[in-house]
Structure formats: structure tokens, C-alpha cells
Design an enzyme around this catalytic site. Structure first.
Site, PDB file in Angstrom:
ATOM      1  N   LEU A   1       0.825  -1.214   0.000  1.00 20.64           N
ATOM      2  CA  LEU A   1       0.000   0.000   0.000  1.00 20.64           C
ATOM      3  C   LEU A   1       0.858   1.263   0.000  1.00 20.64           C
ATOM      4  CD1 LEU A   1      -2.702  -1.179   2.555  1.00 20.64           C
ATOM      5  CD2 LEU A   1      -2.982  -0.931   0.081  1.00 20.64           C
TER       6      LEU A   1
ATOM      7  N   HIS B   1       6.465  -9.953   4.764  1.00 19.72           N
ATOM      8  CA  HIS B   1       6.373  -8.645   4.115  1.00 19.72           C
ATOM      9  C   HIS B   1       6.179  -7.543   5.165  1.00 19.72           C
ATOM     10  CE1 HIS B   1       4.861  -5.811   0.858  1.00 19.72           C
ATOM     11  NE2 HIS B   1       4.465  -5.218   1.963  1.00 19.72           N
TER      12      HIS B   1
ATOM     13  N   HIS C   1       8.765  -4.228   7.081  1.00 15.62           N
ATOM     14  CA  HIS C   1       8.453  -2.807   7.326  1.00 15.62           C
ATOM     15  C   HIS C   1       8.995  -2.334   8.677  1.00 15.62           C
ATOM     16  CE1 HIS C   1       6.009  -1.550   3.949  1.00 15.62           C
ATOM     17  NE2 HIS C   1       5.226  -2.602   4.042  1.00 15.62           N
TER      18      HIS C   1
HETATM   19 NI    NI Z   1       3.934  -3.279   2.515  1.00 12.77          NI
END
Ligand code: NI
Length: 181
Positions: A96, A137, A141
Site C-alpha cells: 500500500l 512482508h 516494514h
Molecule cells: Ni507493505
């Protein structure tokens, strides 16, 4: 949604003390709403500008095709990856915070993880399939990493101009975004 180019996405996030963190449940509720609105499956706190070690995963949106994910809405606090399978698998990923770019990423197929869940209970388990994929994933972050970092030099070169444009606010997304400028 903080977009590629925002410094917070490149920071190493800090662990939290969940029982002391102010308005934690409210934060988690807001994150699930943001995730739903942007039609994603995972959202890490740095993506909303908070450099803390927390992410959420919503696999319920996939439950039409994969019934076992019905009701899968989970929170992962202070997560750790303590072991990875040698077997790897490639899967197309998007993010996103990097709208409009999708690329195949190779990652371990299974991961042994520890975290604190939404009920503030410690968990210790092996994840596999889509759950392992999204966990890795989102976990990236928290260490200031993004999926494009995993691409080969060649693939990176191909998307480079799009990424540069993104840092200048040139991109399209149908959810509210906060680019660097
Ligand atoms: Ni991401």
C-alpha cells in the site's frame, strides 16, 4: 498511508510495552479500518507514520477462495522471526506504500515466529502459505525494508523511474496518501 520516500518507512521501528501503550486497542481498530478501505491484506505501523513494532493482517478478504482464512484478522506485536525454512517460494507482492507496483518476490516458504497477539498473549508458531508470506512482508516494514529491496538489480532498474516519481508525489491510489511532498 505513508508513501515510498517517507523517511519513517526506512526507520527501524521500536518495540512497545503493549500493556502500557496508550490507546492500543483504538490504534489497532483504526489500522483495520484503514486496511479495509485500501483493500490490502497487511498494514504495518510505520505505514501510518508510527515507528513501532506492530502490524496487522487481514486474510478474511481472501476467504471466498480460501475458506480457512474466514475471520482471520490478527495483530502482531513485537514480532520476531526465529527460524526460516530452507525452501523458498516466489509470489507476486504489492504494498500500500508503493501503489501501482507489483513484483515477484522470493522468500522462505515457512517461518517460525514469536509475537504478542491481540489479546496480549505470547505466541510461538510456524507459519506457512499466504500467512507466512504476508508476515514476512509486514515484518520487513518494522526493519525499514520494503519488498522492492528484494528485487534483482535488473527488476529494480525497470521500476526505478516509477519509484523516483513516487517520492515526488507522482502516483495514483484510491485511498488517502501521505507522500513525502
Ligand atoms: Ni507493505
Amino acid at each position: 498511508m505513508y508513501i515510498f520516500g517517507q523517511p519513517v518507512l526506512r526507520k527501524t521501528a521500536e518495540p512497545i510495552k503493549p500493556e502500557e501503550y496508550p490507546n492500543l486497542q483504538e490504534l489497532i481498530t483504526n489500522m483495520f479500518e484503514t486496511l479495509k478501505r485500501s483493500e490490502g491484506v497487511g498494514l504495518a505501523a510505520p505505514q501510518i507514520g508510527l515507528p513501532i513494532r506492530l502490524f496487522i493482517i487481514d486474510l478474511d478478504v481472501l476467504s471466498e477462495d480460501t475458506p480457512e482464512y474466514k475471520g482471520y484478522l490478527h495483530t502482531f506485536i513485537n514480532p520476531e522471526i526465529i527460524e526460516e525454512s530452507e525452501e523458498t517460494t516466489s509470489m507476486e507482492e504489492g504494498c500500500l506504500s508503493i501503489p501501482g507496483i507489483h513484483e515477484s518476490v522470493k522468500r522462505p516458504e515457512e517461518v517460525h515466529v514469536k509475537y504478542i497477539d491481540e489479546n496480549l498473549q505470547p505466541q510461538d508458531k510456524w507459519l506457512t502459505g499466504y500467512e507466512a508470506r504476508v508476515f514476512q512482508h509486514e515484518y520487513d516494514h518494522l526493519d525499514g525494508k520494503m519488498f522492492v529491496d528484494h528485487l534483482s538489480g535488473f527488476r529494480k532498474q525497470l521500476i526505478k523511474s516509477k519509484l523516483i516519481a513516487m517520492t515526488k508525489g507522482k502516483f495514483a491510489a484510491n485511498y488517502k496518501c501521505k507522500p513525502n511532498r
